[in-house]
Scaffold this active site. Sequence first.
Site, PDB file in Angstrom:
ATOM      1  N   GLU A 150       0.833  -1.209   0.000  1.00 40.62           N
ATOM      2  CA  GLU A 150       0.000   0.000   0.000  1.00 40.62           C
ATOM      3  C   GLU A 150       0.863   1.253   0.000  1.00 40.62           C
ATOM      4  O   GLU A 150       0.547   2.235  -0.667  1.00 40.62           O
ATOM      5  CB  GLU A 150      -0.960   0.027   1.184  1.00 40.62           C
ATOM      6  CG  GLU A 150      -1.825   1.270   1.174  1.00 40.62           C
ATOM      7  CD  GLU A 150      -3.242   1.065   1.653  1.00 40.62           C
ATOM      8  OE1 GLU A 150      -3.992   2.052   1.602  1.00 40.62           O
ATOM      9  OE2 GLU A 150      -3.595  -0.040   2.068  1.00 40.62           O
ATOM     10  N   THR A 151       1.967   1.221   0.710  1.00 43.76           N
ATOM     11  CA  THR A 151       2.865   2.376   0.738  1.00 43.76           C
ATOM     12  C   THR A 151       3.445   2.645  -0.650  1.00 43.76           C
ATOM     13  O   THR A 151       3.380   3.773  -1.148  1.00 43.76           O
ATOM     14  CB  THR A 151       4.005   2.141   1.745  1.00 43.76           C
ATOM     15  OG1 THR A 151       3.436   1.985   3.042  1.00 43.76           O
ATOM     16  CG2 THR A 151       4.988   3.302   1.742  1.00 43.76           C
TER      17      THR A 151
END
Length: 150
Positions: free
Chosen positions: A75-76
Amino acid sequence: MGEQTTTKFPQKILDEWSGLGLDLPSLFSAGHLGERMGLQIIEAAPERVTGVLPVEGNTQPYGLLHGGASAVLAETLGSVGAMLHGGPTKQAVGVDLNCTHHRGVRSGLVTGTATPVHQGRSTATYETVVTDEEGRRVCSARLTCLLREL
């Protein structure tokens, strides 16, 4: 885990974001969660974002890399790609994350590489491949972000 690296940005990104008074490595990071996990973003561009995460300190009770840690990495990296694609006038907000875990890892570093599947005006989707130190796929993830006007 305590080593700090400087994220490499292409000159085009540095030029686009210059003069805004922003610290790009801090803005395009995993924030406090990433710091606690030891996540480091190595390179960042709309076309490719790469980061590493130590297995140590990010395991589940059986001693394997926690699936949630792979999800945080994915997600980062996908969010950073989407933010860079959207540019300084947009904010990327994750709306869907899907992770498939292929193998367990007990030690070392895992590397995530996020590449775009779709780069639109209002959404961006990135696929992240997480690999172990031998280059074996640990996790496949897909993140879709909504690109909102600031």
